[in-house]
Scaffold this active site. Structure first.
Site, mmCIF file in Angstrom:
data_model
loop_
_atom_site.group_PDB
_atom_site.id
_atom_site.type_symbol
_atom_site.label_atom_id
_atom_site.label_comp_id
_atom_site.label_asym_id
_atom_site.label_seq_id
_atom_site.Cartn_x
_atom_site.Cartn_y
_atom_site.Cartn_z
ATOM 1 N N ASP A 8 0.793 -1.247 0.000
ATOM 2 C CA ASP A 8 0.000 0.000 0.000
ATOM 3 C C ASP A 8 0.823 1.295 0.000
ATOM 4 O O ASP A 8 0.526 2.219 0.775
ATOM 5 C CB ASP A 8 -0.960 0.004 1.209
ATOM 6 C CG ASP A 8 -1.982 -1.117 1.169
ATOM 7 O OD1 ASP A 8 -1.895 -1.978 0.266
ATOM 8 O OD2 ASP A 8 -2.860 -1.155 2.048
ATOM 9 N N LYS A 106 -6.949 -4.914 -3.307
ATOM 10 C CA LYS A 106 -7.677 -5.505 -2.172
ATOM 11 C C LYS A 106 -8.651 -4.487 -1.590
ATOM 12 O O LYS A 106 -8.520 -3.283 -1.823
ATOM 13 C CB LYS A 106 -6.683 -5.958 -1.096
ATOM 14 C CG LYS A 106 -5.872 -4.820 -0.503
ATOM 15 C CD LYS A 106 -4.830 -5.326 0.473
ATOM 16 C CE LYS A 106 -4.006 -4.207 1.046
ATOM 17 N NZ LYS A 106 -4.766 -3.247 1.884
ATOM 18 N N CYS A 151 -1.973 -2.836 7.532
ATOM 19 C CA CYS A 151 -1.825 -3.695 6.349
ATOM 20 C C CYS A 151 -0.499 -4.448 6.306
ATOM 21 O O CYS A 151 -0.456 -5.581 5.841
ATOM 22 C CB CYS A 151 -2.072 -2.869 5.095
ATOM 23 S SG CYS A 151 -3.812 -2.361 4.996
HETATM 24 C C1 VGL Z 1 -4.697 0.598 5.697
HETATM 25 C C2 VGL Z 1 -6.342 1.342 7.120
HETATM 26 C C3 VGL Z 1 -7.284 1.218 6.131
HETATM 27 C C4 VGL Z 1 -3.250 0.263 5.483
HETATM 28 C C5 VGL Z 1 -5.651 0.475 4.695
HETATM 29 O O1 VGL Z 1 -2.790 0.256 4.312
HETATM 30 O O2 VGL Z 1 -2.553 -0.007 6.484
HETATM 31 N N1 VGL Z 1 -5.063 1.016 6.911
HETATM 32 N N2 VGL Z 1 -6.925 0.779 4.924
#
Ligand code: VGL
Ligand code: ZN
Length: 198
Positions: A8, A106, A151
């Site tokens: 991410d 995702k 994540c």
């Molecule tokens: C994430 C919160 C919501 C992350 C993704 O990438 O850690 N955290 N969505």
């Protein structure tokens, strides 16, 4: 074979983004430096529909940071982030995209959040990452990216549970740290479950 998993590394998680991770931008040069060392590089991309049920905006009377139940699971409510097709969902502009072999999206189902790159939070559906790595003969994975306490943590935990020799590259992670100690606790939990910390 060993693969690098970049978790991410997207605009909304960088300073100035919708769900900014403090110092999140600092992982980008680390990723760019490490990418050439790996035969296989996979990136995960948080990729939510605009009505995703992890967004506080979808729940009248509830605010960001509250925990509610969605589809039987505890769900932390987040600001709208990484909405499919928006600039916030794009990878960091300075990330070496040419060095990425495969992208796993995702969190695409409005009802299910997916912190891990392997499964949604209820472990109901696989994203395909596990099969992809297995088919390519990957035995070990190094994990880095954003965010340490969400994540990255759940991606590393699923990797180790699936039998991959799993290492967390601490230099290449930054966390949200909603509560002080969240990142430290996340790293401790990863260690406890068999993730090597490098
Ligand atoms: C994430 C919160 C919501 C992350 C993704 O990438 O850690 N955290 N969505
Ligand atoms: Zn998300």
């Amino acid at each position: 074979m060993k693969a690098l998993i970049l978790v991410d590394i997207q605009n909304d998680f960088l300073p100035g983004g919708a769900l900014a991770v403090p110092h999140g931008d600092e992982v980008v040069p680390v990723a760019n430096r490490l990418i050439p060392d790996y035969e296989l590089v996979v990136a995960t991309q948080d990729w939510h529909p605009s009505d995703h049920q992890s967004f506080a905006s979808q729940h009248d009377g509830h605010a960001v940071g509250e925990v509610i139940t969605v589809e039987g699971l505890d769900q932390i409510l987040w600001p709208d982030h990484c909405v499919q097709g928006t600039p916030g969902a794009e990878f960091a502009p300075d990330l070496n995209l040419g060095g990425i072999d495969h992208v796993i999206r995702k969190g695409t189902d409005r009802l299910f959040d997916s912190y891990s790159g392997f499964y949604d939070n209820g472990h109901r559906k696989a994203t395909g990452l596990g099969d992809y790595l297995e088919q390519r003969g990957v035995a070990a994975v190094d994990v880095m990216g954003l965010a340490t306490d969400y994540c990255v943590k759940f991606t590393a935990l699923d990797a180790v549970q699936l039998g991959f020799e799993t290492r967390l590259l601490v230099e290449g992670v930054r966390g949200v740290e909603l509560k002080p100690g969240d990142c430290e606790n996340a790293i401790a939990e990863m260690r406890r479950q068999g993730v090597a910390v490098a």
